[in-house]
Design a protein around this motif. Sequence first.
Motif, short mmCIF file in Angstrom:
data_model
loop_
_atom_site.label_atom_id
_atom_site.label_comp_id
_atom_site.label_asym_id
_atom_site.label_seq_id
_atom_site.Cartn_x
_atom_site.Cartn_y
_atom_site.Cartn_z
N UNK A 6 0.84 -1.21 0.00
CA UNK A 6 0.00 0.00 0.00
C UNK A 6 0.87 1.25 0.00
N UNK A 7 0.40 2.29 -0.68
CA UNK A 7 1.18 3.51 -0.83
C UNK A 7 0.80 4.61 0.15
N UNK A 8 -0.10 4.31 1.07
CA UNK A 8 -0.50 5.32 2.03
C UNK A 8 -1.27 4.74 3.20
N UNK A 9 -1.28 5.48 4.30
CA UNK A 9 -2.06 5.14 5.48
C UNK A 9 -2.98 6.32 5.78
N UNK A 10 -4.26 6.01 5.97
CA UNK A 10 -5.26 7.03 6.28
C UNK A 10 -5.83 6.80 7.68
N UNK A 11 -6.05 7.88 8.41
CA UNK A 11 -6.79 7.82 9.67
C UNK A 11 -7.83 8.93 9.68
N UNK A 12 -8.91 8.69 10.43
CA UNK A 12 -9.97 9.69 10.56
C UNK A 12 -10.32 9.83 12.04
N UNK A 13 -9.51 10.56 12.79
CA UNK A 13 -9.82 10.74 14.22
C UNK A 13 -11.06 11.58 14.41
N UNK A 14 -11.87 11.21 15.40
CA UNK A 14 -13.04 12.00 15.74
C UNK A 14 -12.90 12.52 17.17
N UNK A 15 -13.63 13.57 17.50
CA UNK A 15 -13.43 14.22 18.80
C UNK A 15 -13.57 13.28 19.99
N UNK A 16 -14.45 12.26 19.88
CA UNK A 16 -14.64 11.35 21.02
C UNK A 16 -13.60 10.23 21.05
N UNK A 17 -12.72 10.19 20.04
CA UNK A 17 -11.63 9.22 19.97
C UNK A 17 -12.13 7.78 20.10
N UNK A 18 -13.29 7.49 19.51
CA UNK A 18 -13.86 6.15 19.66
C UNK A 18 -13.12 5.08 18.86
N UNK A 19 -12.31 5.51 17.92
CA UNK A 19 -11.44 4.55 17.24
C UNK A 19 -10.01 5.10 17.22
N UNK A 20 -9.66 5.89 16.24
CA UNK A 20 -8.34 6.53 16.23
C UNK A 20 -8.26 7.58 17.34
N UNK A 21 -7.23 7.49 18.15
CA UNK A 21 -6.99 8.49 19.18
C UNK A 21 -6.03 9.55 18.65
N UNK A 22 -6.10 10.74 19.22
CA UNK A 22 -5.21 11.80 18.77
C UNK A 22 -3.74 11.39 18.94
N UNK A 23 -3.46 10.62 20.01
CA UNK A 23 -2.09 10.17 20.21
C UNK A 23 -1.65 9.22 19.10
N UNK A 24 -2.60 8.47 18.53
CA UNK A 24 -2.26 7.61 17.40
C UNK A 24 -1.69 8.43 16.25
N UNK A 25 -2.30 9.56 15.99
CA UNK A 25 -1.81 10.43 14.91
C UNK A 25 -0.39 10.89 15.20
N UNK A 26 -0.14 11.22 16.44
CA UNK A 26 1.21 11.67 16.82
C UNK A 26 2.22 10.54 16.67
N UNK A 27 1.82 9.33 17.05
CA UNK A 27 2.72 8.18 16.93
C UNK A 27 2.96 7.80 15.47
N UNK A 28 1.91 7.85 14.67
CA UNK A 28 2.03 7.48 13.26
C UNK A 28 2.89 8.48 12.49
N UNK A 29 2.93 9.71 12.96
CA UNK A 29 3.78 10.74 12.32
C UNK A 29 5.21 10.24 12.15
#
Length: 237
Positions: free
Chosen positions: A37-60
């Motif tokens: 795969x040529x990319x990874x997508x996430x869609x964090x939502x305010x309640x963090x019910x799946x992707x957490x904001x920290x996940x975005x920071x770690x994936x960076x």
Amino acid sequence: MTKLSVNINKIATLRNSRGGNVPNLLKVAHDIEDFGAEGITIHPRPDERHIKYQDARDLKYSVRTEFNIEGNPIKSFMDLVLETKPTQVTLVPDAVDAITSNAGWNTIEHQSFLQEVIQEFQRNNIRTSIFIDTDAKLIEAAAKTGTDRIELYTENFASEFDKGNKNAIKPYTEAAILAHKLGLGINAGHDLSLENIQFFKENIPNLAEVSIGHALIAESLYLGLENVVKMYLHRLK
């Protein structure tokens, strides 16, 4: 070749259901990249019910291909994107309590707001994309926002394709032709699957990227994640 960006929200949902770190989101993202795969997508939502904001920071620091973050540009989301600086941000007008995205932007009504948001991201060298329906006037208004790309919202195509209505592709083909003429890159996503992806790709000129999550992960339960990623890549060639 159209790039495949895999949305890993469902992996985070499974992890969160037990409160631990199984499956390990970062390892799954690495594996998906290793499978081609040529990319990874996430869609964090305010309640963090799946992707957490920290996940975005770690994936960076973890994603080695293109990193795409989707979401509604409320302040907390904008702050997260500006902090993590992904390859691309996809602006989606979903409500706080939305289960999944269910509409594209009204780029006429929200043009000035989108212009302001897009300029901020572009000043930070982040490619922008607007989630949008196939209406020609909305695409023309999207071009005026200064966005780099649009992402065609493909739920209606997928639903009609399942019923055997292949003519449902026509508005998407026309939208892609118009967007290209206006200088916009073309992405697509929502309910695309192994059943419809090849037909969609063959009928959408200049399709740069598809973002696929729910169907791909569900198909992987039966066929295996590596097999499914490679099957999508084969259909997108």
